[in-house]
Design a protein around this motif. Structure first.
Motif, PDB file in Angstrom:
ATOM      1  N   ARG A  25       0.807  -1.219   0.000  1.00  0.00           N
ATOM      2  CA  ARG A  25       0.000   0.000   0.000  1.00  0.00           C
ATOM      3  C   ARG A  25       0.840   1.269   0.000  1.00  0.00           C
ATOM      4  N   HIS A  26       2.018   1.252   0.652  1.00  0.00           N
ATOM      5  CA  HIS A  26       2.762   2.491   0.861  1.00  0.00           C
ATOM      6  C   HIS A  26       4.177   2.498   0.282  1.00  0.00           C
ATOM      7  N   ASP A 119      -6.659   0.831   7.187  1.00  0.00           N
ATOM      8  CA  ASP A 119      -5.760   1.421   6.193  1.00  0.00           C
ATOM      9  C   ASP A 119      -6.099   0.968   4.772  1.00  0.00           C
ATOM     10  N   HIS A 120      -7.283   0.421   4.600  1.00  0.00           N
ATOM     11  CA  HIS A 120      -7.659  -0.056   3.269  1.00  0.00           C
ATOM     12  C   HIS A 120      -7.886   1.141   2.334  1.00  0.00           C
ATOM     13  N   PRO A 121      -7.441   1.029   1.072  1.00  0.00           N
ATOM     14  CA  PRO A 121      -7.636   2.148   0.137  1.00  0.00           C
ATOM     15  C   PRO A 121      -9.095   2.536  -0.078  1.00  0.00           C
TER      16      PRO A 121
END
Length: 197
Positions: A25-26, A119-121
């Motif tokens: 994710r990051h 923290d899901h998009p």
């Protein structure tokens, strides 16, 4: 289930947290090392503390001091702080585990699920936060909000002026906004009253 199996579960959990959640994710490689190192280090020290006469409170206090030092050594965003403390919590849970193993494993799974969802998009995908430097000085808040909404193409929810430079004609603002939502057609006075509430 032995303590060794709980340690193995921690290794699996930190692997999932780091390589299945955070990194895809990051994409910040330096924090991958940090999360794994902190987790395994905390696990090792907590495992030793659990078998000695030193109280768990002393160990937790040491980890608190270490975490403050670590967090002050580099700039972390809020979601990275959450991952960092999740890595700490996983290590503490496995290392100081005195409860039934299924309780420890359930708590570890809960941390992973919370981080996956939180923290899901797709969680609040339209909301943004950034610092914007404008090439003109705008002292009036209502005009500033209207200008930012036009420029960003979204609805401004909060704006904080960090610097208003009347000599060089710049305005630096921290803005929280929602993209893809219809921009307000309110008058400057209505905008000022809305922000005053």
């Amino acid at each position: 289930m032995t303590q060794l199996a709980v340690f193995a579960a921690d290794v699996v959990a930190i692997g999932l947290l780091t390589f299945a959640l955070y990194f895809p994710r990051h994409r910040r490689r330096d924090l991958v090392v940090s999360f794994i190192g902190v987790n395994v280090g905390v696990l090792a020290v907590a495992g030793v503390l659990a078998t000695t006469t030193i109280g768990a409170g002393v160990g937790l206090g040491l980890f608190g001091v270490l975490s403050i030092i670590r967090l002050r050594s580099t700039e972390l965003e809020q979601h990275e702080v959450a991952y960092y403390f999740s890595a700490l919590a996983l290590g503490l849970l496995a290392g100081l585990s005195t409860a039934a193993p299924w309780i420890t494993l359930s708590l570890m799974a809960m941390i992973l699920v919370v981080m996956f969802v939180g923290d899901h998009p797709r969680m609040l995908p339209r909301y943004r936060h950034q610092v914007v430097v404008l090439d003109r000085a705008i002292p009036d808040e209502a005009q500033l909000v209207a200008h930012l909404e036009q420029m960003l193409g979204g609805r401004v929810h909060r704006v904080v002026v960090q610097k208003l430079d009347l000599v060089n004609e710049t305005t630096t603002v921290e803005v929280r906004y929602e993209i893809g939502r219809r921009v307000s057609t309110a008058t400057p006075q209505e905008l000022t009253e809305a922000f005053a509430r």
